[in-house]
Design an enzyme around this catalytic site. Structure first.
Site, short mmCIF file in Angstrom:
data_model
loop_
_atom_site.label_atom_id
_atom_site.label_comp_id
_atom_site.label_asym_id
_atom_site.label_seq_id
_atom_site.Cartn_x
_atom_site.Cartn_y
_atom_site.Cartn_z
N GLY A 222 56.90 -28.00 -35.64
CA GLY A 222 55.70 -28.22 -36.43
C GLY A 222 55.38 -29.70 -36.55
O GLY A 222 55.39 -30.43 -35.56
N GLY A 251 51.80 -24.26 -30.76
CA GLY A 251 53.00 -24.08 -29.94
C GLY A 251 52.64 -23.71 -28.50
O GLY A 251 53.32 -24.10 -27.55
N ASP A 252 51.57 -22.95 -28.36
CA ASP A 252 51.13 -22.54 -27.02
C ASP A 252 50.58 -23.75 -26.25
O ASP A 252 50.82 -23.90 -25.05
CB ASP A 252 50.06 -21.45 -27.13
N1 ATP Z 1 51.15 -30.27 -38.95
C1 ATP Z 1 51.30 -30.76 -37.71
N2 ATP Z 1 51.09 -32.06 -37.44
C2 ATP Z 1 51.24 -32.55 -36.18
N3 ATP Z 1 51.60 -31.80 -35.13
C3 ATP Z 1 51.84 -30.51 -35.33
C4 ATP Z 1 51.70 -29.91 -36.63
N4 ATP Z 1 51.98 -28.59 -36.50
C5 ATP Z 1 52.27 -28.40 -35.21
N5 ATP Z 1 52.20 -29.54 -34.50
C6 ATP Z 1 52.42 -29.74 -33.06
O1 ATP Z 1 52.38 -28.48 -32.42
C7 ATP Z 1 53.65 -28.14 -31.88
C8 ATP Z 1 53.95 -26.67 -32.10
O2 ATP Z 1 53.98 -26.39 -33.49
P1 ATP Z 1 54.88 -25.23 -34.11
O3 ATP Z 1 56.31 -25.64 -34.07
O4 ATP Z 1 54.28 -24.92 -35.44
O5 ATP Z 1 54.67 -24.06 -33.04
P2 ATP Z 1 54.59 -22.49 -33.18
O6 ATP Z 1 55.21 -22.03 -34.45
O7 ATP Z 1 55.12 -21.95 -31.91
O8 ATP Z 1 53.00 -22.30 -33.24
P3 ATP Z 1 52.10 -21.06 -32.78
O9 ATP Z 1 52.97 -19.84 -32.78
O10 ATP Z 1 50.98 -20.99 -33.79
O11 ATP Z 1 51.57 -21.43 -31.43
C9 ATP Z 1 54.66 -29.06 -32.57
O12 ATP Z 1 55.77 -29.29 -31.74
C10 ATP Z 1 53.82 -30.31 -32.79
O13 ATP Z 1 53.77 -31.05 -31.59
O1 F1X Z 2 52.24 -11.60 -33.02
P1 F1X Z 2 52.68 -12.61 -31.98
O2 F1X Z 2 52.54 -12.06 -30.60
O3 F1X Z 2 54.01 -13.23 -32.27
O4 F1X Z 2 51.67 -13.85 -32.09
C1 F1X Z 2 50.31 -13.65 -31.82
C2 F1X Z 2 49.56 -14.89 -32.24
O5 F1X Z 2 49.76 -15.20 -33.63
O6 F1X Z 2 50.04 -15.99 -31.49
C3 F1X Z 2 48.97 -16.86 -31.12
C4 F1X Z 2 49.25 -18.23 -31.63
O7 F1X Z 2 50.43 -18.72 -31.06
C5 F1X Z 2 47.71 -16.23 -31.68
O8 F1X Z 2 46.66 -16.36 -30.76
C6 F1X Z 2 48.07 -14.79 -31.92
O9 F1X Z 2 47.31 -14.18 -32.95
#
Ligand code: ATP
Ligand code: F1X
Length: 312
Positions: A222, A251-252
């Protein structure tokens, strides 16, 4: 070519509200619909940056048709496998301070035959590809080792595999020896069965996933950035965002940027961080294009403080 697989895609409905109060009627300010699901987002981010990609998805009912129309409208090469169950809708509620409440449906069950059809399509599409990226939650009824089994097929066909999954699907996939896994902090903690409270905890947990079979671990943390643990060691970086608008899909975007930059070492981590930060500055799950991405804000820590606590 990077092929993504999303077994449980969604229509992502993002609703802006002034304030969310549980148990009351809230009038919304605006709403938008994006094609969603983790692999779908990886393909959207890649295409926005002109990296060739194909998105393999399941599609069911009117929402499935809309998902495919939206993707095609964005110019994404999509191979949709028709299924009986309705494609799910996931809802994100965003408050002005950037606080996000997310409601994800489980999705409808996939039959054995449908799963077989998707597997045939993705193995076919991945022929000659540089990466196969398998992402997201599994619809009900899909065996937890599906990503592990696909990983074995892709690997024997000479295609590198990246996995973004959680729980048993992540654990099984790690054991199959994927080239790359991208857990977030919660997924990492669940996988190793202990809290990840500091940068050092994240490094230790990522090392453990490597010992269990993953080639490279890109752990997203994050606002605390990301930790890369690979054959050459540990690299840690951040890309601060002063006023996050929506973290959905960040994250994507991180994963897409990392792959687009060659998936190797600090340069790829830096690119992933720039893409992740750009996604956070955009509304809903919009994926960043070249004009959104700022590489000057990325910091790769030469001497990382492993004791640093992660933001709660
Ligand atoms: N509040 C924030 N400020 C700056 N960068 C952020 C923030 N939140 C996320 N990021 C950036 O995005 C990347 C992915 O965030 P995170 O770890 O929340 O991924 P995730 O939980 O897999 O997200 P998602 O499932 O929504 O795609 C982090 O490694 C960071 O580079
Ligand atoms: O329910 P899952 O498959 O874990 O996550 C799905 C999801 O939250 O992941 C994407 C963000 O990373 C969104 O586009 C989508 O709604």
């Amino acid at each position: 070519m990077i092929v993504t697989l999303t077994l449980n895609p969604s229509l992502d409905r993002t609703i802006d509200v002034d304030r969310l109060v549980k148990g009351t009627m809230t009038r919304t300010r605006s709403a938008r619909i994006d094609p969603g699901g983790k692999g779908v987002n990886v393909s959207r981010a890649l295409l926005a940056n002109r990296v060739p990609t194909v998105a393999v998805v399941t599609s069911g009912g009117a929402d499935g048709e809309q998902l495919v129309r939206l993707l095609e409208g964005d110019g994404i090469a999509v191979h949709a496998v028709p299924v009986a169950g309705r494609t799910r809708s996931n809802v994100t509620i965003v408050e002005p301070d950037g606080v996000v409440t997310k409601l994800n449906e489980p999705g409808e069950p996939l039959s054995r035959d449908e799963l077989g059809a998707v597997a045939d399509v993705v193995l076919d599409e991945a022929e000659g590809a540089s990466w196969a990226v398998t992402c997201g939650s599994l619809p009900p009824g899909v065996p937890a080792d599906i990503y592990a089994r696909l990983c074995e097929f892709f690997t024997s066909a000479g295609v590198r595999v990246a996995v973004d999954a959680s729980g048993p699907a992540l654990l099984a996939a790690v054991g199959a020896g994927p080239h790359l896994v991208k857990p977030n902090r919660e997924e990492l903690a669940e996988a190793v069965g202990r809290p990840v409270a500091s940068v050092g905890d994240a490094v230790e947990a990522a090392r453990e996933l490597r010992e269990r079979g993953a080639g490279t671990v890109l752990a997203s943390l994050g606002a605390d950035g990301a930790v890369l643990v690979d054959k050459d060691g540990v690299t840690i970086g951040t890309a601060p965002v002063a006023a996050p608008r929506s973290t959905v899909g960040a994250g994507d975007a991180l994963l897409a940027g990392f792959l687009a930059a060659g998936a190797d070492g600090a340069p790829a981590l830096a690119e992933g961080l720039a893409w992740g930060a750009a996604a956070v500055r955009l509304p809903a799950s919009r994926m960043p294009g070249p004009d959104d991405i700022r590489r000057d804000i990325v910091r790769i820590d030469a001497r990382p403080d492993l004791g640093r606590s992660l933001i709660a």
